[in-house]
Design a protein around this motif. Sequence first.
Motif, PDB file in Angstrom:
ATOM      1  N   TYR A 171      34.600  36.536  36.537  1.00 22.92           N
ATOM      2  CA  TYR A 171      34.475  36.318  35.093  1.00 22.92           C
ATOM      3  C   TYR A 171      33.002  36.273  34.687  1.00 22.92           C
ATOM      4  O   TYR A 171      32.596  36.841  33.662  1.00 22.92           O
ATOM      5  N   ALA A 172      32.184  35.593  35.483  1.00 19.79           N
ATOM      6  CA  ALA A 172      30.756  35.545  35.192  1.00 19.79           C
ATOM      7  C   ALA A 172      30.141  36.938  35.253  1.00 19.79           C
ATOM      8  O   ALA A 172      29.234  37.271  34.471  1.00 19.79           O
ATOM      9  N   TRP A 173      30.592  37.748  36.193  1.00 20.80           N
ATOM     10  CA  TRP A 173      30.114  39.128  36.324  1.00 20.80           C
ATOM     11  C   TRP A 173      30.389  39.912  35.040  1.00 20.80           C
ATOM     12  O   TRP A 173      29.544  40.666  34.553  1.00 20.80           O
ATOM     13  N   ARG A 174      31.588  39.735  34.498  1.00 22.63           N
ATOM     14  CA  ARG A 174      31.930  40.414  33.243  1.00 22.63           C
ATOM     15  C   ARG A 174      31.011  39.944  32.121  1.00 22.63           C
ATOM     16  O   ARG A 174      30.550  40.752  31.305  1.00 22.63           O
ATOM     17  N   MET A 175      30.757  38.638  32.054  1.00 28.46           N
ATOM     18  CA  MET A 175      29.875  38.113  31.008  1.00 28.46           C
ATOM     19  C   MET A 175      28.454  38.646  31.153  1.00 28.46           C
ATOM     20  O   MET A 175      27.750  38.857  30.155  1.00 28.46           O
ATOM     21  N   ALA A 176      28.016  38.842  32.394  1.00 31.01           N
ATOM     22  CA  ALA A 176      26.645  39.289  32.632  1.00 31.01           C
ATOM     23  C   ALA A 176      26.381  40.676  32.083  1.00 31.01           C
ATOM     24  O   ALA A 176      25.216  41.049  31.865  1.00 31.01           O
ATOM     25  N   GLU A 177      27.420  41.462  31.851  1.00 27.82           N
ATOM     26  CA  GLU A 177      27.252  42.800  31.299  1.00 27.82           C
ATOM     27  C   GLU A 177      26.973  42.772  29.795  1.00 27.82           C
ATOM     28  O   GLU A 177      26.668  43.803  29.208  1.00 27.82           O
ATOM     29  N   HIS A 178      27.079  41.582  29.194  1.00 28.69           N
ATOM     30  CA  HIS A 178      26.724  41.444  27.781  1.00 28.69           C
ATOM     31  C   HIS A 178      25.213  41.599  27.642  1.00 28.69           C
ATOM     32  O   HIS A 178      24.433  40.989  28.390  1.00 28.69           O
ATOM     33  N   PRO A 179      24.740  42.385  26.702  1.00 29.12           N
ATOM     34  CA  PRO A 179      23.299  42.663  26.615  1.00 29.12           C
ATOM     35  C   PRO A 179      22.444  41.440  26.316  1.00 29.12           C
ATOM     36  O   PRO A 179      21.241  41.438  26.613  1.00 29.12           O
ATOM     37  N   GLU A 180      23.006  40.380  25.726  1.00 35.13           N
ATOM     38  CA  GLU A 180      22.219  39.211  25.360  1.00 35.13           C
ATOM     39  C   GLU A 180      22.443  38.038  26.309  1.00 35.13           C
ATOM     40  O   GLU A 180      22.126  36.895  25.975  1.00 35.13           O
ATOM     41  N   THR A 181      22.976  38.318  27.487  1.00 31.50           N
ATOM     42  CA  THR A 181      23.342  37.252  28.414  1.00 31.50           C
ATOM     43  C   THR A 181      22.603  37.419  29.733  1.00 31.50           C
ATOM     44  O   THR A 181      22.453  38.539  30.238  1.00 31.50           O
ATOM     45  N   SER A 182      22.140  36.310  30.297  1.00 35.52           N
ATOM     46  CA  SER A 182      21.553  36.295  31.633  1.00 35.52           C
ATOM     47  C   SER A 182      22.422  35.443  32.549  1.00 35.52           C
ATOM     48  O   SER A 182      23.005  34.437  32.109  1.00 35.52           O
ATOM     49  N   LEU A 183      22.509  35.861  33.812  1.00 38.76           N
ATOM     50  CA  LEU A 183      23.382  35.178  34.768  1.00 38.76           C
ATOM     51  C   LEU A 183      22.585  34.775  35.997  1.00 38.76           C
ATOM     52  O   LEU A 183      21.842  35.590  36.564  1.00 38.76           O
ATOM     53  N   THR A 184      22.763  33.537  36.398  1.00 36.91           N
ATOM     54  CA  THR A 184      22.184  33.027  37.635  1.00 36.91           C
ATOM     55  C   THR A 184      23.311  32.614  38.561  1.00 36.91           C
ATOM     56  O   THR A 184      24.099  31.716  38.215  1.00 36.91           O
TER      57      THR A 184
ATOM     58  N   MET B 155      58.336  47.493  29.866  1.00 36.13           N
ATOM     59  CA  MET B 155      58.229  48.454  30.957  1.00 36.13           C
ATOM     60  C   MET B 155      56.832  48.472  31.562  1.00 36.13           C
ATOM     61  O   MET B 155      56.639  48.970  32.663  1.00 36.13           O
ATOM     62  N   THR B 156      55.847  47.937  30.851  1.00 34.50           N
ATOM     63  CA  THR B 156      54.500  47.887  31.403  1.00 34.50           C
ATOM     64  C   THR B 156      54.459  46.862  32.521  1.00 34.50           C
ATOM     65  O   THR B 156      54.790  45.700  32.313  1.00 34.50           O
ATOM     66  N   PRO B 157      54.089  47.251  33.741  1.00 31.84           N
ATOM     67  CA  PRO B 157      54.100  46.300  34.850  1.00 31.84           C
ATOM     68  C   PRO B 157      53.064  45.200  34.642  1.00 31.84           C
ATOM     69  O   PRO B 157      51.961  45.452  34.155  1.00 31.84           O
ATOM     70  N   TYR B 158      53.448  44.005  35.025  1.00 32.25           N
ATOM     71  CA  TYR B 158      52.558  42.858  34.878  1.00 32.25           C
ATOM     72  C   TYR B 158      51.853  42.656  36.218  1.00 32.25           C
ATOM     73  O   TYR B 158      52.254  41.845  37.035  1.00 32.25           O
ATOM     74  N   LYS B 159      50.788  43.410  36.417  1.00 34.58           N
ATOM     75  CA  LYS B 159      50.059  43.365  37.686  1.00 34.58           C
ATOM     76  C   LYS B 159      48.748  42.613  37.564  1.00 34.58           C
ATOM     77  O   LYS B 159      48.314  41.956  38.495  1.00 34.58           O
ATOM     78  N   ARG B 160      48.080  42.750  36.427  1.00 36.06           N
ATOM     79  CA  ARG B 160      46.747  42.172  36.285  1.00 36.06           C
ATOM     80  C   ARG B 160      46.858  40.705  35.895  1.00 36.06           C
ATOM     81  O   ARG B 160      46.787  40.346  34.729  1.00 36.06           O
ATOM     82  N   ARG B 161      47.053  39.860  36.890  1.00 36.53           N
ATOM     83  CA  ARG B 161      47.204  38.424  36.644  1.00 36.53           C
ATOM     84  C   ARG B 161      45.918  37.657  36.918  1.00 36.53           C
ATOM     85  O   ARG B 161      45.894  36.443  36.804  1.00 36.53           O
ATOM     86  N   THR B 162      44.865  38.354  37.337  1.00 35.59           N
ATOM     87  CA  THR B 162      43.580  37.719  37.585  1.00 35.59           C
ATOM     88  C   THR B 162      42.476  38.576  36.988  1.00 35.59           C
ATOM     89  O   THR B 162      42.650  39.787  36.790  1.00 35.59           O
ATOM     90  N   ILE B 163      41.334  37.964  36.734  1.00 36.86           N
ATOM     91  CA  ILE B 163      40.182  38.716  36.240  1.00 36.86           C
ATOM     92  C   ILE B 163      39.559  39.527  37.375  1.00 36.86           C
ATOM     93  O   ILE B 163      39.051  40.627  37.158  1.00 36.86           O
ATOM     94  N   GLN B 164      39.636  39.011  38.583  1.00 34.38           N
ATOM     95  CA  GLN B 164      39.063  39.716  39.724  1.00 34.38           C
ATOM     96  C   GLN B 164      39.737  41.061  39.953  1.00 34.38           C
ATOM     97  O   GLN B 164      39.088  42.032  40.349  1.00 34.38           O
ATOM     98  N   LYS B 165      41.030  41.132  39.680  1.00 41.41           N
ATOM     99  CA  LYS B 165      41.755  42.386  39.898  1.00 41.41           C
ATOM    100  C   LYS B 165      41.678  43.321  38.703  1.00 41.41           C
ATOM    101  O   LYS B 165      42.120  44.461  38.781  1.00 41.41           O
TER     102      LYS B 165
END
Length: 836
Positions: free
Chosen positions: A640-653, A438-448
């Motif tokens: 996806y990179a944005w999500r990883m950048a929130e890790h305290p030990e990670t830097s993103l360019t 019954m749970t709708p399958y809406k989140r098919r991307t990381i962006q959403k």
Amino acid sequence: MTNATITVDFDKLYQDVQCYSDTIYRFNGVWDGPNPLLPVVPLFLVQLTVAVLATRLLIIAFRPFNQPPFVAEILTGIILGPSVLGKLSFFSNFLFPPYYLPVLEPMAHYSLVYYALLTGLQMDIRAMYRTGTQAKHIAVAGIFIPMIIGSSSYFTIEDHVTAESPTKLGAFFWGSALTVTGFSVLSKVLDRQKILHTEIGKIAVASALLSDLASWFFLALGLAITGDKTTNLIWIVLSTCAVVLLCGFYVRPALSWIVKNTPEGQGYSEFYLCSVITGVGLLGVITDACGTHPLIGALVFGLIIPDEVLESVLVDRLKDVVNGIFMPVFFVACGLRADLNKVEASWIKVALIIILASSAKIVSALTISFLHDLPTKEAVAVGVLTNTKSTLALAILEIGLTQKALTQESFSVMVVAILVMTMVVTPATMLYRPTKNMTPYKRRTIQKAKSDEELRILACIYDVRNVPSIINLLEVSNSTQKSPITVFALHLVELIGRASAMLVVHSAGGSGPRNPSYLEERTEQILAAFENYKLQSEGVDTQVMTASSAYATMDEDICSIAKDKRAAFIMLPFHKQQTLDGDMEDINPTARNVNESVMENAPCSVGILIDRGLTDSQNRARSIAMLFFGGSDDREALAYAWRMAEHPETSLTVVRFISGQDTEEEEWDPLAFEDRDQVTIEIDSKSHGLLDDEFLNKFKIATVNDSSISFSELMLNDEEETVNAIKDMDGDNHDLYIVGKGRGVTSPLTVGLADWCDCPELGPIGDLLVTSEFKSVFSVLVVQQYHKPSVPRDGSVRSAGTISQRKDMEFRPSLSETETFEPYASFRKTNFLTMN
């Protein structure tokens, strides 16, 4: 002259004696007589040809109805027997004369021996350790309840059976035949109907394995109790058990020693394979001497084969010959013994018996449903599915008939019942629909995906060596209690040896088998690795599964499981691996086709993970570079990179590549750049640019105060400058590069690279990062965003992934809407037009 007393046995005097010619073949052809089929060999060859051709034709005829070959094989025997064509005197006297049945029978039982060998080779007894409690209870109920119902219904046909009559043992064979659930037949039916990986399919297949093993035990027991009256039943059982134990403790280790001493890659010689096949016959003779049947010896020999490769070689060598040529003889022999014209009971009674026999497994599943909270609809579905029969059921009845425990009438009725039960299974699977989540399958991307909801990832594993790189990537995916990650680790196993197409869900903490096989050792390693990742991480839940299937259908299994688990992202390992000298070599070329098919048909976003030595360095990705060229795939990669950048030990360019002014004004043909695997997605370039700018602005605003994130723009003119710019980034020692596949994007910065792609599934930039020479070690993640299927418009070229981008655009804010932001002053915009 003495008078001699002559004793006459009138019982034997009035018995019918079958006589047949002992002529093997003719020396002078048709000139010896008018009937060229009178000798044994020519007639048998014609019978064999007719049996094989009739079976093949019926299999083709039933293919549109998705019926298993077993149905066509039974019908072939009935049609060629006295029930149909046997009524014609010309046909029966010319092709299947009764005095030639003693010639056909040995060949039929010889076929059964090698059928038992194949069954043993393809049966995985270790799978019983992985069977759930619910499936075990259904299997146990599916053994005893059908035995009771079958034994009771037998006396409705044989109502003249008395306590003194030996045919009362026919009740045991009727009940034993009903306990059979054809494991291999059911697996193929469920796989063909795409419900093998559903909850009902897994329960049915797991219980079928236990039922099959119990049915073989009943067959051996039936042979023992119907033997000679002077034979001691206890000695039959003890001697047969002694042979089985001898094979398990001495013959199997001897075979294992031979396998270990076979040079790797050399394969098995013809002499060795012939010796193994000869050993089957020898063990069959021993079990027959013990008082059971050669079938039991052949089954045991198949079970003790220790090596998966040897199993696969034997199955490949024997399967087509046994199933395609030998077994039709057995079905014809059964059809010749089944005469529906001699069924004295009314067809109403026969119909009631068939209904009663068909309900045995259903009653078993319903009984267990009250103990395990299994819904009634699903319990009925399991009961119908486990009604699938196999050759073993027919073999039990045929042996019961030859042992004179069954009459021709009772044998014929049960053959029809087995045919009807198996034919009903396929229509039942078409009508059955699993209970939808019954749970709708809406989140098919990381962006959403929203920042405060669960992210579901399906991590596919072809080999244990894929595990470290996958876990390294998962560790930097920033799982928290607020934004948890659920990882479904799917170990993909090719069907070889005795493996069967099925899905097994593993649980941590179990002791496992005492002497695990190579496959079980790998599974334990994968399970331990993901359990350790779960314990050391926050907000992580893991589930390890093993899917056994052929490479040709492996992509379908991956997509089906991803949809069933409502995954937003599928992680696939690359089919190449870096060697010590830095080159990329194929380690599993077949996996490339699987990856390409998954990317074409996936129900969610997909990423291909390439390890260029980062795992060997024992380092975790801490410095991440995201190369942004534009398009939906790049936006998904940035999310996806944005999500990883929130890790305290990670830097993103984040580096955005922009075409120079001189090329930016040119009009580019949307069809100029075509993916080699998919049709180009036609999207207006202006809409692409607006969506890219909008998403990048959201990203900039949300991360303006984050010192671990840097953003820059490179203004370049052509693909040569693009290649040089990416190679110059090698000195920054990034651990992970994240790029989009670049579907539907026509840019002068990448259009020339597409023509030189060695791996088109990676896109031009991903292929560049994999095939080019870099001094540093890093991993590469190539991302493809999911698009909803849509109907193509007239005059447009669209793939199945085309979608209205703006309608489904949903950003993942990292800050609440009430927070304020600083101006963009901290972001750097740099022109690298002079970069070499």
